[in-house]
Design an enzyme around this catalytic site. Sequence first.
Site, PDB file in Angstrom:
ATOM      1  N   HIS A 221      19.671 -29.619  24.136  1.00  0.00           N
ATOM      2  CA  HIS A 221      19.441 -30.538  25.254  1.00  0.00           C
ATOM      3  C   HIS A 221      18.484 -31.651  24.846  1.00  0.00           C
ATOM      4  O   HIS A 221      17.684 -31.514  23.913  1.00  0.00           O
ATOM      5  CB  HIS A 221      18.877 -29.777  26.458  1.00  0.00           C
ATOM      6  CG  HIS A 221      17.538 -29.157  26.206  1.00  0.00           C
ATOM      7  ND1 HIS A 221      16.344 -29.867  26.211  1.00  0.00           N
ATOM      8  CD2 HIS A 221      17.193 -27.872  25.928  1.00  0.00           C
ATOM      9  CE1 HIS A 221      15.340 -29.062  25.951  1.00  0.00           C
ATOM     10  NE2 HIS A 221      15.818 -27.843  25.765  1.00  0.00           N
TER      11      HIS A 221
ATOM     12  N   GLU B 151      17.731 -19.983  27.707  1.00  0.00           N
ATOM     13  CA  GLU B 151      16.476 -19.999  26.958  1.00  0.00           C
ATOM     14  C   GLU B 151      15.905 -18.587  26.852  1.00  0.00           C
ATOM     15  O   GLU B 151      16.158 -17.721  27.693  1.00  0.00           O
ATOM     16  CB  GLU B 151      15.477 -20.920  27.672  1.00  0.00           C
ATOM     17  CG  GLU B 151      14.109 -21.019  27.052  1.00  0.00           C
ATOM     18  CD  GLU B 151      14.124 -21.662  25.675  1.00  0.00           C
ATOM     19  OE1 GLU B 151      14.575 -20.982  24.716  1.00  0.00           O
ATOM     20  OE2 GLU B 151      13.677 -22.818  25.551  1.00  0.00           O
TER      21      GLU B 151
END
Length: 230
Positions: A9, A85
């Site tokens: 990202h 994550e």
Amino acid sequence: MPTVLLVRHGRTTANADGVLAGRAPGVRLDDVGRDQAARTAQRLAAVPLAAVVSSPLERCRETARAVVDQQAGAPPVVTEDGLCECDYGRWQGRALRDLAKDPLWPQVQSQPSAVTFPGGESLAAMQARSVAAVRRHDAALAQEHGEGAVWAAVAHGDVIKAVLADALGMHLDLFQRIAVGPGSVSIVRYGPHRPEVVATSTDAGDLAWLRDAGPAGDAAVGGGPGAGAS
């Protein structure tokens, strides 16, 4: 097997402020991160993607949407919990400068395979579920779209480092040697004998050669002619 593009990202406000965001909600791309996502999307526009699979967190979904918006076929973004994550537990939301003073910090740097974050996940468990997710999607896309398919997995820095370490045959204790920048693209091809790591943490360059790359095969003795050779 297909080719997977591991996309980190773009930069977030937490990245810019030196805060470990973890799985905290509401962490989004900042202006720099949006520019990075747009640049990455433009690089991938030349490659028809069979799928775009994303971590469920906002910063990855924002980046994935930027990629899909530049795709002629506009494949839908599929979320995958296995790409989420790492659960940093009580480390989440803390400043990295403060975490660097924590007694666990040296072990995170030198022996990550033995680290379990307080109240959170172990790095070994994070690697196991992220590698399993990538390989599962890769196999499914091979069946659906053929061995020459190309797809994107949009995830986080430590997740991508862990997947790359597995593909490189590196012990998890060495994964801190790998750098993965915001908005970068790494390329892995799971061949019949072994994974092939084509590139790591690229943030520029033409990717149009992937349209005709075909499935990964045996390693070329001597290195071969390189991408785009006729």
